[in-house]
Scaffold this motif. Structure first.
Motif, PDB file in Angstrom:
ATOM      1  N   PHE B 235      -7.785   0.174   7.890  1.00  8.62           N
ATOM      2  CA  PHE B 235      -7.518   0.941   6.665  1.00  8.62           C
ATOM      3  C   PHE B 235      -6.029   1.034   6.330  1.00  8.62           C
ATOM      4  O   PHE B 235      -5.625   1.783   5.450  1.00  8.62           O
ATOM      5  N   ILE B 236      -5.242   0.282   7.055  1.00 11.49           N
ATOM      6  CA  ILE B 236      -3.794   0.324   6.859  1.00 11.49           C
ATOM      7  C   ILE B 236      -3.330  -0.993   6.246  1.00 11.49           C
ATOM      8  O   ILE B 236      -3.874  -2.049   6.568  1.00 11.49           O
ATOM      9  N   ASP B 237      -2.350  -0.928   5.353  1.00  6.43           N
ATOM     10  CA  ASP B 237      -1.901  -2.167   4.720  1.00  6.43           C
ATOM     11  C   ASP B 237      -1.027  -2.972   5.672  1.00  6.43           C
ATOM     12  O   ASP B 237      -0.494  -2.459   6.654  1.00  6.43           O
ATOM     13  N   ALA B 238      -0.886  -4.261   5.330  1.00  5.64           N
ATOM     14  CA  ALA B 238      -0.192  -5.177   6.237  1.00  5.64           C
ATOM     15  C   ALA B 238       1.296  -4.887   6.348  1.00  5.64           C
ATOM     16  O   ALA B 238       1.942  -5.301   7.298  1.00  5.64           O
ATOM     17  N   ASN B 239       1.851  -4.190   5.377  1.00  9.42           N
ATOM     18  CA  ASN B 239       3.295  -3.962   5.401  1.00  9.42           C
ATOM     19  C   ASN B 239       3.711  -2.758   6.221  1.00  9.42           C
ATOM     20  O   ASN B 239       4.897  -2.416   6.251  1.00  9.42           O
ATOM     21  N   ALA B 240       2.744  -2.116   6.873  1.00 12.66           N
ATOM     22  CA  ALA B 240       3.050  -0.859   7.563  1.00 12.66           C
ATOM     23  C   ALA B 240       4.109  -0.960   8.664  1.00 12.66           C
ATOM     24  O   ALA B 240       4.942  -0.069   8.768  1.00 12.66           O
ATOM     25  N   PRO B 241       4.111  -2.021   9.488  1.00  9.56           N
ATOM     26  CA  PRO B 241       5.040  -2.009  10.617  1.00  9.56           C
ATOM     27  C   PRO B 241       6.482  -1.718  10.213  1.00  9.56           C
ATOM     28  O   PRO B 241       7.016  -2.328   9.279  1.00  9.56           O
ATOM     29  N   GLY B 242       7.086  -0.771  10.894  1.00  8.46           N
ATOM     30  CA  GLY B 242       8.484  -0.446  10.668  1.00  8.46           C
ATOM     31  C   GLY B 242       8.733   0.532   9.532  1.00  8.46           C
ATOM     32  O   GLY B 242       9.853   0.996   9.354  1.00  8.46           O
ATOM     33  N   ARG B 243       7.691   0.858   8.766  1.00  4.16           N
ATOM     34  CA  ARG B 243       7.887   1.742   7.617  1.00  4.16           C
ATOM     35  C   ARG B 243       8.207   3.169   8.060  1.00  4.16           C
ATOM     36  O   ARG B 243       7.617   3.670   9.006  1.00  4.16           O
ATOM     37  N   ASP B 244       9.131   3.817   7.351  1.00  4.07           N
ATOM     38  CA  ASP B 244       9.451   5.201   7.692  1.00  4.07           C
ATOM     39  C   ASP B 244       8.349   6.127   7.215  1.00  4.07           C
ATOM     40  O   ASP B 244       7.659   5.838   6.240  1.00  4.07           O
ATOM     41  N   TRP B 245       8.212   7.271   7.881  1.00  6.24           N
ATOM     42  CA  TRP B 245       7.099   8.179   7.566  1.00  6.24           C
ATOM     43  C   TRP B 245       7.190   8.697   6.138  1.00  6.24           C
ATOM     44  O   TRP B 245       6.181   8.867   5.461  1.00  6.24           O
ATOM     45  N   ASN B 246       8.415   8.942   5.634  1.00  8.56           N
ATOM     46  CA  ASN B 246       8.511   9.516   4.284  1.00  8.56           C
ATOM     47  C   ASN B 246       8.189   8.486   3.208  1.00  8.56           C
ATOM     48  O   ASN B 246       7.760   8.844   2.118  1.00  8.56           O
ATOM     49  N   VAL B 247       8.381   7.196   3.537  1.00 10.23           N
ATOM     50  CA  VAL B 247       7.958   6.149   2.598  1.00 10.23           C
ATOM     51  C   VAL B 247       6.430   6.148   2.506  1.00 10.23           C
ATOM     52  O   VAL B 247       5.857   6.027   1.413  1.00 10.23           O
ATOM     53  N   ALA B 248       5.791   6.312   3.671  1.00  8.08           N
ATOM     54  CA  ALA B 248       4.330   6.399   3.677  1.00  8.08           C
ATOM     55  C   ALA B 248       3.865   7.612   2.869  1.00  8.08           C
ATOM     56  O   ALA B 248       2.899   7.534   2.101  1.00  8.08           O
ATOM     57  N   THR B 249       4.579   8.740   3.014  1.00 11.85           N
ATOM     58  CA  THR B 249       4.208   9.930   2.239  1.00 11.85           C
ATOM     59  C   THR B 249       4.333   9.659   0.746  1.00 11.85           C
ATOM     60  O   THR B 249       3.482  10.070  -0.047  1.00 11.85           O
ATOM     61  N   SER B 250       5.384   8.931   0.367  1.00 11.79           N
ATOM     62  CA  SER B 250       5.566   8.674  -1.062  1.00 11.79           C
ATOM     63  C   SER B 250       4.455   7.788  -1.612  1.00 11.79           C
ATOM     64  O   SER B 250       4.143   7.834  -2.802  1.00 11.79           O
ATOM     65  N   MET B 251       3.827   6.994  -0.755  1.00 17.41           N
ATOM     66  CA  MET B 251       2.678   6.196  -1.210  1.00 17.41           C
ATOM     67  C   MET B 251       1.511   7.096  -1.592  1.00 17.41           C
ATOM     68  O   MET B 251       0.759   6.796  -2.522  1.00 17.41           O
ATOM     69  N   VAL B 252       1.360   8.186  -0.857  1.00 22.46           N
ATOM     70  CA  VAL B 252       0.315   9.156  -1.218  1.00 22.46           C
ATOM     71  C   VAL B 252       0.723   9.887  -2.502  1.00 22.46           C
ATOM     72  O   VAL B 252      -0.100  10.103  -3.392  1.00 22.46           O
ATOM     73  N   ILE B 253       1.983  10.238  -2.602  1.00 28.03           N
ATOM     74  CA  ILE B 253       2.465  10.952  -3.788  1.00 28.03           C
ATOM     75  C   ILE B 253       2.263  10.101  -5.047  1.00 28.03           C
ATOM     76  O   ILE B 253       1.785  10.589  -6.077  1.00 28.03           O
ATOM     77  N   ASN B 254       2.579   8.791  -4.938  1.00 28.17           N
ATOM     78  CA  ASN B 254       2.475   7.908  -6.104  1.00 28.17           C
ATOM     79  C   ASN B 254       1.051   7.494  -6.432  1.00 28.17           C
ATOM     80  O   ASN B 254       0.827   6.808  -7.432  1.00 28.17           O
ATOM     81  N   GLY B 255       0.105   7.826  -5.554  1.00 26.79           N
ATOM     82  CA  GLY B 255      -1.265   7.401  -5.805  1.00 26.79           C
ATOM     83  C   GLY B 255      -1.547   5.967  -5.406  1.00 26.79           C
ATOM     84  O   GLY B 255      -2.549   5.385  -5.812  1.00 26.79           O
ATOM     85  N   GLU B 256      -0.654   5.380  -4.596  1.00 25.02           N
ATOM     86  CA  GLU B 256      -0.919   4.042  -4.064  1.00 25.02           C
ATOM     87  C   GLU B 256      -1.923   4.132  -2.923  1.00 25.02           C
ATOM     88  O   GLU B 256      -2.718   3.230  -2.694  1.00 25.02           O
ATOM     89  N   ALA B 257      -1.796   5.222  -2.173  1.00 22.61           N
ATOM     90  CA  ALA B 257      -2.646   5.413  -1.004  1.00 22.61           C
ATOM     91  C   ALA B 257      -3.317   6.771  -1.108  1.00 22.61           C
ATOM     92  O   ALA B 257      -2.848   7.648  -1.833  1.00 22.61           O
ATOM     93  N   ALA B 258      -4.431   6.941  -0.366  1.00 20.68           N
ATOM     94  CA  ALA B 258      -5.202   8.173  -0.501  1.00 20.68           C
ATOM     95  C   ALA B 258      -4.802   9.239   0.501  1.00 20.68           C
ATOM     96  O   ALA B 258      -4.762  10.414   0.173  1.00 20.68           O
ATOM     97  N   MET B 259      -4.487   8.827   1.753  1.00 21.82           N
ATOM     98  CA  MET B 259      -4.309   9.823   2.810  1.00 21.82           C
ATOM     99  C   MET B 259      -3.168   9.446   3.728  1.00 21.82           C
ATOM    100  O   MET B 259      -2.820   8.274   3.869  1.00 21.82           O
ATOM    101  N   GLN B 260      -2.622  10.471   4.349  1.00 21.95           N
ATOM    102  CA  GLN B 260      -1.686  10.247   5.451  1.00 21.95           C
ATOM    103  C   GLN B 260      -1.933  11.303   6.512  1.00 21.95           C
ATOM    104  O   GLN B 260      -2.192  12.462   6.189  1.00 21.95           O
ATOM    105  N   ILE B 261      -1.835  10.898   7.773  1.00 19.58           N
ATOM    106  CA  ILE B 261      -1.923  11.867   8.873  1.00 19.58           C
ATOM    107  C   ILE B 261      -0.512  12.084   9.383  1.00 19.58           C
ATOM    108  O   ILE B 261       0.121  11.156   9.878  1.00 19.58           O
ATOM    109  N   MET B 262      -0.013  13.304   9.213  1.00 14.78           N
ATOM    110  CA  MET B 262       1.387  13.574   9.543  1.00 14.78           C
ATOM    111  C   MET B 262       1.574  15.077   9.672  1.00 14.78           C
ATOM    112  O   MET B 262       0.807  15.849   9.100  1.00 14.78           O
ATOM    113  N   GLY B 263       2.565  15.474  10.423  1.00 22.19           N
ATOM    114  CA  GLY B 263       2.844  16.893  10.609  1.00 22.19           C
ATOM    115  C   GLY B 263       3.287  17.561   9.319  1.00 22.19           C
ATOM    116  O   GLY B 263       3.518  16.903   8.298  1.00 22.19           O
TER     117      GLY B 263
END
Lengths: 285, 415
Positions: B235-263
């Motif tokens: 369920f994770i995209d291929a570009n994930a390796p090395g990505r910072d956590w806040n970039v992943a959060t912004s994917m949820v914010i922008n509606g690119e992704a549905a969920m993130q598991i994070m503190g």
């Protein structure tokens, strides 16, 4: 009479303390149970046992072998080829030489970051080729555990082969023209005169290049850190990254020191035969 | 010994040079980003009122690694700061080395045992005496979701891992990334931790990943954990390796992704983007963990001081840290909740309220467990070994059985 000694003394003291003193200190640390701070409870070879039982260290060591061999060989081949082509008295040689040498001027961190973008499937080559219309194209070494170490080879070769070229070019310029002409008169083709006459003369350059490249390979740290961060997982770790992680992030100074000693022996294994052959050579000469 | 005597010389020397030293605290920390810096400033202001000068000793970067390196060299040379940002089992490690000062009298006077949950105060004590003061509590097992994406995909927010797989598939089929993730070791481990808690429950979590009980680690639950963790790879995209956590959060914010598991520090990213909890984004406990709470507590540990003025300043600082004012201001800025129980809640948002409720209820039910992915549960060596196994497993095609074998072997080797 005394002046040279007085002038050299501070450097010598600094060298003895900062290099050899700390080598001994690290060596001693590797036999203690030190965790967060140095502690002087000696435990024999326990840290070395732990080190070699650690699968991550296995990965780091085998990565070093793969990386070292490929990096040195490919850099030598490309560097030599570039040097030979540049030595054909072509136009704008100075400009081309500068272009090839330029990567050497940027640090490994810059190289790593740039290649991280180029190799990222969503940003770099894969996206570019897909945008050209080849929608099934895949180039995902950077995010593939099996292939990530090769992306480090690519970036390191890009960085260093220009430097190797410059070394060979200097060597080629030092080859006595009359020898090449003599070979020509004896009927040797261009290929034969390179293979049998010029390359043997360049032997010392090969040696120097291999020594310089191998110590770059063993101490590689920043490139890995910038390009893959050791990932995916820890698939592209090199021993230097392992050492840093364990000594500084994980409060396992003993294991860190042990891995540093193993790296030192790796360097010595390359340097000692080289120095031996060099010194023997100069005695003979 | 040598260090001590050198330190003593320095202490005497400094006393001779400046006999009338106003009381001062020197504090090593790495809270330098916007909201965090504001929080530190509030502590400085309240200490000023008590006549204690604040000497800032901020070492930015690297999640505190740089700061720790500086701290070690200062401590070894016999000149440690008054207090330093140290957390979890590291406090025990520093205590064992004999560097920490007891602030038990402050704790007794202010009834810390009464206002702190037992699991938190245990972390702050070395040999039964308080040596550190907690500033906040982060809940790590959060699921951040973009409800808009869920609506478009016709999916609902999952509450169990089995349901997660079903919903994530729907989201993926609708053309979105199901799980926004950054492939860095600590993020892999954060997700792993959520799976451990969700699949195994708090009791298993405590036994296997806090007490490091081999029977629990070798049980079939561990197989199940690795199975679920492995299923998440798809369920994770291929570009994930090395990505910072806040970039992943912004994917949820922008509606690119549905969920993130994070503190809960992820909340700050939503806030900066001008999003509101409940409407623009949803915070729920990670699947299967609504009755659990993995905590990550930041704290200041206090270093032994010879100078009586500095000792008093240190105690004033300890008192301020657990004061209601600092606990509120700091945590409003940081996105976490106060470590102190029973505080006024009106200024906090709904996610923080959920977190506070869960904190209180899990403290009673036993669902409150320390986060192993964030250095709260086990010593550095073991935590590192778990991280290695989790990240290696997540980024490969290793089978659950192999993953379990690697985990057991790595933990045994590190103990």
């Amino acid at each position: 009479m005394w002046l040279p000694k007085i002038i050299l003394a501070p450097t010598t003291v600094a060298m003895v303390v900062c290099m050899y003193g700390f080598i001994l200190w690290t060596g001693a640390l590797s036999f203690t149970k030190s965790r967060m701070l140095p502690q002087w409870d000696f435990v024999g070879f326990l840290q070395y046992d732990k080190l070699f039982a650690n699968p991550r260290w296995d990965v780091a060591l085998s990565n070093l072998v793969v990386f070292g061999i490929l990096f040195i060989c490919i850099s030598l081949v490309i560097g030599l080829a570039l040097a030979i082509f540049l030595d054909q008295k072509i136009k704008a040689e100075g400009l081309i030489r500068t272009i090839y040498l330029y990567p050497m001027a940027v640090s490994f961190v810059v190289t790593g970051t740039a290649w991280k973008w180029i190799l990222n499937p969503g940003l770099g080559i894969e996206k570019l080729v897909r945008d050209f219309g080849f929608t099934d194209f895949e180039f995902r070494w950077l995010v593939d555990q099996e292939m990530a170490i090769y992306t480090i080879v690519i970036a390191a070769v890009w960085q260093s082969s220009g430097f190797v070229m410059a070394m060979f070019l200097a060597g080629l310029r030092g080859v006595d023209d009359s020898l090449v002409k003599a070979a020509k008169i004896d009927g040797a083709s261009a290929w034969q005169s390179y293979w049998y006459v010029i390359l043997p003369i360049l032997r010392p350059v090969f040696f120097s290049a291999v020594v310089i490249l191998s110590h770059i390979a063993i101490k590689s740290f920043d490139l890995v850190q910038a390009l893959t961060g050791g990932g995916p997982g820890y698939a592209s770790d090199l021993p230097a990254n392992f050492m840093y992680t364990f000594a500084f992030n994980r409060a396992q100074m003993g294991i860190g020191a042990a891995s540093a000693m193993i790296m030192l022996f790796g360097v010595l294994a390359i340097l000692v035969p080289y120095l031996y052959s060099e010194l023997r050579g100069s005695n003979r000469g | 010994m040598l260090n001590r005597s050198i330190a003593a010389c320095f202490a005497v020397a400094s006393f001779v040079v400046s006999p009338v030293q106003a009381s001062e605290v020197e504090v090593l920390h790495w809270w330098t980003s916007g909201g965090e810096a504001k929080s530190v400033a509030s502590l400085k202001a309240s200490l000023d009122k008590r006549g204690v000068a604040w000497k800032d000793f901020a070492v930015a970067g690297g999640g505190g690694e740089n700061a720790m390196t500086v701290l070690k060299s200062r401590a070894v040379s016999g000149n440690p700061p008054t207090a330093a940002q140290i957390k979890g089992p590291d406090i025990q490690e520093w205590g064992e080395l004999g560097f920490l000062a007891s602030i038990d009298d402050v704790a007794k006077k202010n009834n810390w045992d009464g206002v702190l949950p037992g699991v938190v105060s245990d972390v702050m004590k070395y040999k039964g005496k308080y040596v550190a003061a907690p500033v906040n509590v982060h809940r790590v097992n959060w699921l951040w979701a973009n409800p808009e994406v869920f609506r478009k995909a016709g999916a609902s927010i999952p509450t169990t891992w089995a349901d997660f797989m079903v919903q994530a598939k729907k989201i993926q089929d609708a053309g979105y990334i199901a799980l926004a993730h950054g492939g860095q070791a600590w993020q892999d481990n954060t997700v792993f931790e959520a799976v451990v808690l969700g699949v195994g429950g708090a009791e298993y979590y405590q036994k296997a990943f806090v007490d490091l009980d081999m029977t629990a680690l070798n049980s079939s639950t561990t197989d199940e954990v690795f199975k679920v963790f492995g299923e998440l790879r798809q369920f994770i995209d291929a570009n994930a390796p090395g990505r910072d956590w806040n970039v992943a959060t912004s994917m949820v914010i922008n509606g690119e992704a549905a969920m993130q598991i994070m503190g809960d520090w992820a909340k700050g990213e939503f806030a900066v983007a001008g999003k509101n909890a409940g409407t623009d984004f949803v915070c729920v406990a990670a699947p299967g963990t609504s009755d659990g709470f993995t905590f990550n507590v930041d704290s200041f540990a206090f270093f032994s001081q010879k100078d009586i003025n500095k000792q008093n300043a240190q105690k004033a600082m300890a008192e301020e840290i657990l004061g209601t004012n600092f606990q509120e201001v700091f945590n409003l800025n940081k996105g976490s909740i106060p470590a102190r129980l029973g505080m006024a809640r009106t200024k906090f948002d709904s996610c923080a309220h959920d977190s506070m409720n869960a904190f209180v209820s899990t403290a009673q039910s036993g669902g409150l467990v320390p986060s192993f992915a964030h250095g709260m549960a086990v010593p550095g060596a073991v935590a590192g070994a778990i991280t290695d196994v989790a990240t290696n497993y997540f980024n490969s095609k290793t089978s659950p059985a192999e993953g379990k074998a690697q985990l057991v072997a790595a933990i045994q080797a590190a103990m």
